[in-house]
Write a protein that holds these residues in place. Structure first.
Motif, mmCIF file in Angstrom:
data_model
loop_
_atom_site.group_PDB
_atom_site.id
_atom_site.type_symbol
_atom_site.label_atom_id
_atom_site.label_comp_id
_atom_site.label_asym_id
_atom_site.label_seq_id
_atom_site.Cartn_x
_atom_site.Cartn_y
_atom_site.Cartn_z
ATOM 1 N N GLU A 123 8.062 9.600 0.624
ATOM 2 C CA GLU A 123 8.352 8.313 -0.012
ATOM 3 C C GLU A 123 9.693 8.359 -0.750
ATOM 4 N N SER A 146 0.825 -1.207 0.000
ATOM 5 C CA SER A 146 0.000 0.000 0.000
ATOM 6 C C SER A 146 0.866 1.266 0.000
ATOM 7 N N TYR A 147 2.005 1.206 0.668
ATOM 8 C CA TYR A 147 2.915 2.348 0.714
ATOM 9 C C TYR A 147 3.520 2.596 -0.668
ATOM 10 N N GLU A 201 1.789 7.159 -7.093
ATOM 11 C CA GLU A 201 0.942 8.262 -7.535
ATOM 12 C C GLU A 201 1.761 9.380 -8.166
ATOM 13 N N LYS A 211 0.997 4.139 -3.002
ATOM 14 C CA LYS A 211 0.851 5.564 -2.744
ATOM 15 C C LYS A 211 2.002 6.338 -3.385
#
Length: 348
Positions: A266, A202-203, A209, A206
């Motif tokens: 990130e 999930s990280y 994106e 993200k």
């Protein structure tokens, strides 16, 4: 030589010094940081930029996407509007026609989304290569500046092509979006399995994106009509290389504050995982602007949904400086990109 963009000293002595022919149809000559050119011949004006590939055969289509966007960003930074692309493909012996059809089909769909006409190119099979090589030449129309900004020194209808003539000490340096965008996405594509040993899926999703932010065409269109004296896209070598090139382009010194340079969390964590410097990471998707009223342009960009930050200014001397924790650090000439520490050892 090492993989990636060649160093500035090599570029100057082994490329630029070999260029002898000069024509008045090209207003700006070849120089470090001059990634696109505006040519004017018999009333026909086109901005041209060429971009190549970076990654592995497994991610060839994403590699092509990065190359096309780099070309588009180079043109947008010249005040141009990309409209067409030439595509050159060299296939290794043994590739199937179905491989070629799949690749060109994907590129065609991408260009449809980007509103780019594939205008031609060449395709061949060669025993001299071990994996597919694709290069793109992107064409653009220089955009017309719709408003008058005499205070910025913009005297013709196109974005000024002689930055040194209009850039003065004290002018603001603005950065759009965040650094490391393209490098972050490249790591996610090339090293996904390895990254999953450290980060939740999930990280990584993200972080992915950021792929939607790799074009600077929107902010360049706004800034070019809002009084930006110079625009320069942040690409290979990251923000440190771009600041160095900006100084070369403008003929001024630069001073930027590290703490004011925005970067995704990130990006920081992926760089820490691989021991990379995010300020030297390929950053396609960010644009540097030089202008007299940086806060005015950042406000206008933000009203269009584009984040922008004043990160520094031009200076009287030729020093290229970043300030970190109150201390000055002098930038060195660009020597490559951090991304090649992760993906640069694969031979084509």
């Amino acid at each position: 030589m090492k993989p990636g963009k060649i160093s500035e000293p090599v570029l100057k002595r082994s490329v630029i010094r070999t260029i002898k022919y000069i024509t008045d149809e090209i207003p700006a000559k070849a120089a470090p940081g001059n990634d696109a050119v505006i040519a004017d011949s018999e009333g026909i004006v086109a901005a041209v930029s060429t971009a190549g590939l970076y990654m592995s055969e497994e991610n060839l289509f994403f590699d092509c996407k990065c190359a096309i966007l780099n070309g588009m960003n180079n043109i947008a930074a010249k005040g141009g509007r990309p409209f067409a692309v030439l595509m050159n493909i060299i296939l290794p012996a043994g590739k199937l026609e179905s491989d070629l059809r799949a690749l060109t089909g994907s590129i065609s769909r991408l260009c449809l989304r980007l509103k780019l006409q594939i205008a031609g190119g060449s395709t061949e099979v060669s025993v001299a290569v071990k994996s597919t090589i694709v290069s793109f030449t992107v064409l653009g129309h220089p955009a017309v500046v719709e408003e008058s900004f005499e205070s910025e020194g913009l005297e013709n209808k196109y974005l000024y092509t002689e930055p040194a003539a209009v850039c003065r000490p004290g002018m603001d340096i603005v950065l759009t979006k965040r650094i490391g965008i393209m490098g972050t996405v490249m790591m996610l594509y090339e090293k996904r399995d390895e990254l999953l040993t450290k980060f939740p899926e999930s990280y990584l999703e993200k972080a992915l994106e950021a792929e939607e932010e790799m074009s600077v065409c929107s902010e360049a269109a706004v800034a070019g009509g809002s009084g930006a004296a110079v625009m320069h896209d942040v690409s290979r070598g990251g923000i440190f290389a771009a600041l160095w090139e900006l100084a070369e382009i403008t003929g001024r010194g630069v001073e930027a504050v590290i703490a004011d340079i925005p970067v995704r969390q990130e990006t920081i964590e992926l760089c820490e995982f691989y021991g990379l410097n995010p300020y030297k990471l390929i950053s396609g998707g960010s644009l540097l602007l030089v202008c007299s009223h940086g806060n005015d342009i950042t406000d206008r960009l933000r009203r269009r949904g584009i984040s922008a930050t004043v990160i520094g200014k031009l200076t009287e001397n030729n020093d290229k400086v970043v300030i970190q924790n109150g201390e000055k650090r002098y930038l060195e000439p660009p020597k490559g990109d951090e991304i090649y520490k992760v993906i640069g050892n694969k031979k084509r």
